[in-house]
Every structure is written in C-alpha cells, then in structure tokens.
Design a protein around this motif. Structure first.
Motif, PDB file in Angstrom:
ATOM      1  N   THR A 304       5.928   8.125  -1.743  1.00  0.00           N
ATOM      2  CA  THR A 304       5.813   7.032  -0.769  1.00  0.00           C
ATOM      3  C   THR A 304       4.541   6.222  -0.986  1.00  0.00           C
ATOM      4  N   THR A 305       3.487   6.868  -1.487  1.00  0.00           N
ATOM      5  CA  THR A 305       2.255   6.143  -1.809  1.00  0.00           C
ATOM      6  C   THR A 305       2.500   5.111  -2.900  1.00  0.00           C
ATOM      7  N   ILE A 306       3.222   5.506  -3.927  1.00  0.00           N
ATOM      8  CA  ILE A 306       3.575   4.559  -4.992  1.00  0.00           C
ATOM      9  C   ILE A 306       4.370   3.397  -4.425  1.00  0.00           C
ATOM     10  N   GLY A 307       5.316   3.675  -3.538  1.00  0.00           N
ATOM     11  CA  GLY A 307       6.114   2.620  -2.938  1.00  0.00           C
ATOM     12  C   GLY A 307       5.267   1.646  -2.142  1.00  0.00           C
ATOM     13  N   ILE A 308       4.311   2.161  -1.371  1.00  0.00           N
ATOM     14  CA  ILE A 308       3.446   1.289  -0.563  1.00  0.00           C
ATOM     15  C   ILE A 308       2.507   0.486  -1.452  1.00  0.00           C
ATOM     16  N   LEU A 309       1.920   1.107  -2.456  1.00  0.00           N
ATOM     17  CA  LEU A 309       0.982   0.401  -3.331  1.00  0.00           C
ATOM     18  C   LEU A 309       1.667  -0.739  -4.079  1.00  0.00           C
ATOM     19  N   PHE A 310       2.832  -0.479  -4.648  1.00  0.00           N
ATOM     20  CA  PHE A 310       3.534  -1.522  -5.385  1.00  0.00           C
ATOM     21  C   PHE A 310       4.110  -2.569  -4.438  1.00  0.00           C
ATOM     22  N   GLY A 311       4.700  -2.135  -3.345  1.00  0.00           N
ATOM     23  CA  GLY A 311       5.347  -3.068  -2.450  1.00  0.00           C
ATOM     24  C   GLY A 311       4.385  -3.936  -1.665  1.00  0.00           C
ATOM     25  N   GLN A 312       3.200  -3.384  -1.328  1.00  0.00           N
ATOM     26  CA  GLN A 312       2.278  -4.100  -0.454  1.00  0.00           C
ATOM     27  C   GLN A 312       1.100  -4.725  -1.201  1.00  0.00           C
ATOM     28  N   TYR A 313       0.604  -4.055  -2.235  1.00  0.00           N
ATOM     29  CA  TYR A 313      -0.683  -4.453  -2.802  1.00  0.00           C
ATOM     30  C   TYR A 313      -0.641  -4.955  -4.236  1.00  0.00           C
ATOM     31  N   LEU A 314       0.330  -4.538  -5.037  1.00  0.00           N
ATOM     32  CA  LEU A 314       0.331  -4.894  -6.455  1.00  0.00           C
ATOM     33  C   LEU A 314       0.823  -6.324  -6.633  1.00  0.00           C
TER      34      LEU A 314
END
Length: 358
Positions: A304-314
């Motif tokens: 879920t961390t990967i999902g949030i980082l890519f979806g929100q910040y990358l």
C-alpha cells in the motif's frame, strides 16, 4: 467472505512460536500476484492518461480489492460499490448538518465510526464497512481544507471504485484461479467483546481524525491512513501487531520507492517507464505480502505504501525522496501515539463487564 475479517485479526497468541516465512508461492498465489500488479497499473495508468485528480485512489483501490480479498464475486463487487455510496451520503450529511460546529462534527464522526466498527465486529459484509472507515477519515479530513472539493473527491472515489471492480472482473477472467479458495470460519464473539471492539475502533479512529484536524496535518495522508488500517483487528494485541508490521512495511516501501526514483531519475515524464517501474515494485511487495500469508503484514504495508507513493507523489515536478522520508517519520510518530492511547483505552474498557474483551 469472512476471510477478510480474519486478515486483520491477531495473528498469534502472546508467547506462541512464530512461523518461518515461506519462500515459494503456490500456482494460485502466482496468479493472484499477477492480478494485483496488473490491477494496480491499470488504475494508475487510466488516472494519469485522463489527468484525473486524486490518483492515489485509482492506484490503491485495486490493491485493496485484489490484495485484501482472495476471491472475487458479485457480493464483493456490490460491497465495494455499496461502501462508496454509503460514504458519499454519510459525508455530505455530516458536512451539511454539522460543518458549523466542531463539537457536533466530532460527535457525528464518532457515531459513524461506531456504526461501521460494530458491523465489522458482527457482520459478514466486512469489506464494505472497512472501506467506509478509511473513506470517511480521509475524505472528511482533506475536504475541510480550502481549495479541496468534496464533490471532486467523491467523483474520483466513485470512478476509482468502478475501475477497480471492472479491472478485477477482467483479470479474474483472464487469470482465473485453478482451484476454489478455502475460507476459514471466524470465531464467535460475545456481546461484551463486540462492544469492546466497537469502542476500541470508534474512539481511536475519532481521536485520529480530531488530532489531524487540530494540528492541520494536510500533508500526512499516509500517517492518517495508517492509524485507521491498524485498528481493523479492533483489539489491543491485534492493533500492536498490525502497527509493528505497518511500520516495517512502510520503511520497506519507502526504500523501494526511493530506489525507483533514482532508477527513473529525469525519465519520470515518460509514463510507460513509470508504469513498468510501478509494475516491478508491486510485484516485489505483493510477493512478500502473499508469502507472508499473514493478511495485514509487513508485505501489505509495503504494498500500500508503493501505491500511495506512486499515486500521490511520483510526478515530474515532485521529489519522492522527501515524500518518502516524511511519510516514514510521520507514520512512526502517529502509530506510536495511537498505541499509547490504545493501551489505556483497552485497560479502561476491560474494567466494565459490558465492554470486557474476554
């Protein structure tokens, strides 16, 4: 269906020996791994191509649907849809009636959390109520800031849910399971245990919402979501275990996210390369999640961390390094404070026969 509920229950009794981490996946789990990776990338790609806001919903919702639930059928799809419809009504009612009063808003939020956690403790429709808890916490908090549109957020949530369900149906058709999934039977709970779990979840979720509002933490989506997800066991032992796994998973996910940032460097504006990188990182974290066979373990936290980082910040104009470090530190601090509150609340509830967890 009750398997979802067991995912967030306490993994082992105190003092019980730990089970070594498996290194091989079954054919069934390999198929599930591919569904998680493809589903996450489908939602992420559509949101970026269409330039829709709140890309984190489109990236994380397929992870929750395909990663939390080992099966997919019409009942699960309707629960996913039902959670969104119920949440939109709940949030608009709260905003319309109680927006002028912080006290009334807090009481309204507590009442909604109490209803959701009570159904989670005793209902078979666990997925619908868990998704509702996360949505209420996130949407109410972030829609309260200037410039944020509750209507846009609700529309993004509805679209992300629809895309997650359609992609899951297609992926289960293209990559079907070869054998039926065995679902364990959940333990029976007494009325006092149900009351205990309801109050543990509702009080701590409301406390999280109030603290994030008072401290004006509008850049701490990850920490707020983490303080809600670790409450799903609804017991002190389960929350402690979930929080420790969550912290380790966030650390691993942030490390992988930073590595992806270095790997892409100035190629981040090329969407196909970003999607391939997301696919590879989801494969790594989802595999850990599946071989743990622990439900909400370290692998699920990293996933879920990967999902949030890519979806929100990358993004081409954003630095995932700072976002990763801030995410890790804020999650650790938030979880530490939550565990202290959970410890004292559990002791208080165990003093009364109507809320004793025995």
């Amino acid at each position: 269906m009750m398997f979802i509920k067991r995912l967030f229950s306490s993994s082992r009794a105190a003092g019980a020996p730990s089970t070594p981490l498996a290194t091989q996946m079954s054919e069934q789990e390999s198929r599930r791994l591919l569904r998680i990776a493809f589903g996450c990338c489908i939602g992420f790609t559509i949101s970026k191509v269409m330039n829709w806001p709140y890309g984190v919903f489109f990236t994380v919702y397929p992870i929750l649907l395909l990663g939390m639930v080992p099966v997919f059928n019409a009942l699960i799809a309707w629960q996913f849809v039902g959670s969104v419809l119920i949440n939109i009504v709940e949030i608009f009612v709260l905003r319309s009636l109680f927006e002028h009063s912080a006290l009334l808003m807090t009481l309204g939020v507590f009442a909604l959390f109490a209803v959701h956690f009570r159904f989670m403790a005793r209902s078979s429709h666990f997925l619908m109520w868990t998704m509702g808890v996360v949505s209420i916490s996130v949407m109410l908090h972030f829609s309260s800031y200037p410039g944020a549109s509750l209507s846009d957020m609700a529309m993004a949530t509805a679209l992300a849910t629809l895309i997650a369900i359609i992609s899951a149906a297609v992926l289960y058709w293209l990559i079907p399971d070869k054998a039926p999934v065995n679902l364990p039977t959940p333990p029976a709970l007494s009325s006092a245990q149900i009351n205990h779990r309801m109050l543990m979840g509702a009080v701590l979720a409301t406390l999280s919402f109030v603290v994030f509002q008072i401290l004006d933490l509008q850049d701490s989506l990850s920490a707020q979501v983490a303080t809600v997800l670790v409450l799903f066991p609804m017991t002190l032992q389960g929350t402690v275990s979930s929080a420790l796994n969550r912290a380790k998973g966030v650390a691993l996910g942030c490390a992988i996210g930073i590595s992806a940032q270095f790997l892409l460097y100035d190629l981040i504006q090329f969407l196909p390369l970003v999607v391939l990188t997301l696919f590879a990182t989801v494969l790594i974290t989802a595999r850990l999640h599946l071989v743990e066979r622990a439900g909400s373990g370290m692998g699920f936290g990293a996933l879920t961390t990967i999902g949030i980082l890519f979806g929100q910040y990358l993004q081409p104009n954003a630095d995932i390094l700072y976002s990763s470090m801030y995410r890790l530190s804020s999650v650790v601090v938030a979880l530490a404070i939550l565990l202290i509150a959970a410890f004292w609340l559990d002791k208080l509830l165990d003093k009364f026969a109507l809320t004793r967890n025995v």
